[in-house]
Design an enzyme around this catalytic site. Sequence first.
Site, PDB file in Angstrom:
ATOM      1  N   HIS A 164     -18.482 -12.118   1.522  1.00 24.26           N
ATOM      2  CA  HIS A 164     -18.800 -11.044   0.889  1.00 24.26           C
ATOM      3  C   HIS A 164     -18.104  -9.662   1.282  1.00 24.26           C
ATOM      4  CE1 HIS A 164     -22.244 -13.847  -0.653  1.00 24.26           C
ATOM      5  NE2 HIS A 164     -22.144 -13.656   0.896  1.00 24.26           N
ATOM      6  N   SER A 285       6.767   6.367  -2.206  1.00 20.70           N
ATOM      7  CA  SER A 285       6.299   6.653  -3.615  1.00 20.70           C
ATOM      8  C   SER A 285       7.375   7.706  -3.972  1.00 20.70           C
ATOM      9  CB  SER A 285       4.924   7.389  -3.657  1.00 20.70           C
ATOM     10  OG  SER A 285       4.850   8.108  -4.815  1.00 20.70           O
ATOM     11  N   LYS A 291       3.378   8.337   1.192  1.00 20.29           N
ATOM     12  CA  LYS A 291       2.991   6.967   0.987  1.00 20.29           C
ATOM     13  C   LYS A 291       3.976   5.967   1.606  1.00 20.29           C
ATOM     14  CE  LYS A 291      -0.032   5.302  -1.237  1.00 20.29           C
ATOM     15  NZ  LYS A 291      -0.034   5.364  -2.661  1.00 20.29           N
ATOM     16  N   GLU A 298       2.288  -7.225  -2.075  1.00 17.31           N
ATOM     17  CA  GLU A 298       1.458  -7.141  -3.337  1.00 17.31           C
ATOM     18  C   GLU A 298       2.256  -7.787  -4.517  1.00 17.31           C
ATOM     19  OE1 GLU A 298       0.631  -2.952  -4.788  1.00 17.31           O
ATOM     20  OE2 GLU A 298       1.232  -2.432  -2.622  1.00 17.31           O
TER      21      GLU A 298
END
Length: 467
Positions: A164, A285, A291, A298
């Site tokens: 979980h 970024s 960033k 991804e």
Amino acid sequence: MSANPLDNKAQAWSALFSEPMSELVQRYTASVGFDKRLWRADIDGSLAHAEMLAAQGIIGASDLADIRRGLAQIAQEIEAGRFEWKLELEDVHLNIEARLTQLVGDAGKRLHTGRSRNDQVATDVRLWLRGEIDGLAVLLADLQRALVELAAGHTDTVMPGFTHLQVAQPVSFAHHLLAYVEMFARDGERLADLRRRVNRLPLGAAALAGTSYALDRERVARTLGFEAVSRNSLDAVSDRDFALEFAAFASIAMVHVSRLAEELVLWMSQAFGFIDLADRYCTGSSIMPQKRNPDVAELARGKAGRVVGHLMALLTLMKGQPLAYNKDNQEDKEPLFDTVDTLRDTLRILAEMVGGIVVKADAMERAARRGYATATDLADYLVKKGLPFRDAHEVVAHAVKVAMQQGVDLAELPPATLQGLHPLIGADAAEVLTLRGSMAARDVIGGTAPAQVRSQIERHRQRLGAG
Ligand code: ARG
């Protein structure tokens, strides 16, 4: 030689047709834009077919020589980018056949004897896919090897195991990585298994019913390396279950990829801080100078979506098609091609990326300390002293509550506090509450104990070889 009937296709299909296709309909029905990718399989299939026709005395030896010469030249033209693909010739098959006839005349027109584009395309796709399967098998093994070698350095690196996404029990980072090795190993088994069903020869089914020429199908199968010939001509030209199976395999593999990619993304986040990915797999970024985003991971996660989508497209394409061949099947190619391309690039990039992972062992261990990950071990300790498991569970729940109130881990509770919770808790309880004591105790086949994980690493190394 007489005129090439395929040359007239721009005007109309054959003498039967009284009007040409509109530009729009030509574009709509043509597949050459994408199926030209099958050219080598198409030529190999034609060569095997022509050799057999000659051996059976269906075409002459000089026809075979002409066909060989013409196809060799066409292969050169295609490789050099000099071949002129024509939309009005619809697909890869008619383009190559028309050029062959242009080059060698009547022999080119004899090539299609005893054959239809229906069994031809089914053969081409199977030949092409078989080659891709063999390449993918190597890439799947490469990815497993990269994971195994990363794991080999981390059998004692403790991280929290989650259920979980809540800290559950300590596991080694190696153990966690080997879970993915098992998944990709099964993907490899699925691929090897479905290859046997891809590797069947449809040629000889002709349009749908077989052919009246005395073809030697077994000979063609041997020439092309097929394991067997298809046993029902209607099935051979119409079903695409081999593509469905492949897309299902690819979808499962991409779902596995997406899980690993998701974990890489999580682990690299500031909140976890378990790993760092090499700069070459990250992007910055345009607005936030601080960033570094794990874009490649991804995208790997995201691309699982398109591969699963292709599986749905192929299943839906096949559903409800009456026997035998229908033009619907031309739509199998783009999803299949993209499935192969996506999986190939993803496996390759993931294997490289895994090889460059920087492991932050301290952060992993700190995270494992935060979630009372050894609570089960204290319960097991009490059970081994004779307490029923359910009672032990309750005692430990109290211990965790006390530790939470004091803001410490179970292992940090003073011995007197622990012993005060139950008379069976002795001084030796402290050892089972350490993360490494907990891991070492799980010394069952498939467990996280370092000795077990090391033996799994050895097994994988044997299985995968040096690569
Ligand atoms: N381009 C077609 C395909 O991909 C080849 C087979 C065409 N057969 C036919 N009867 N129209 O399926």
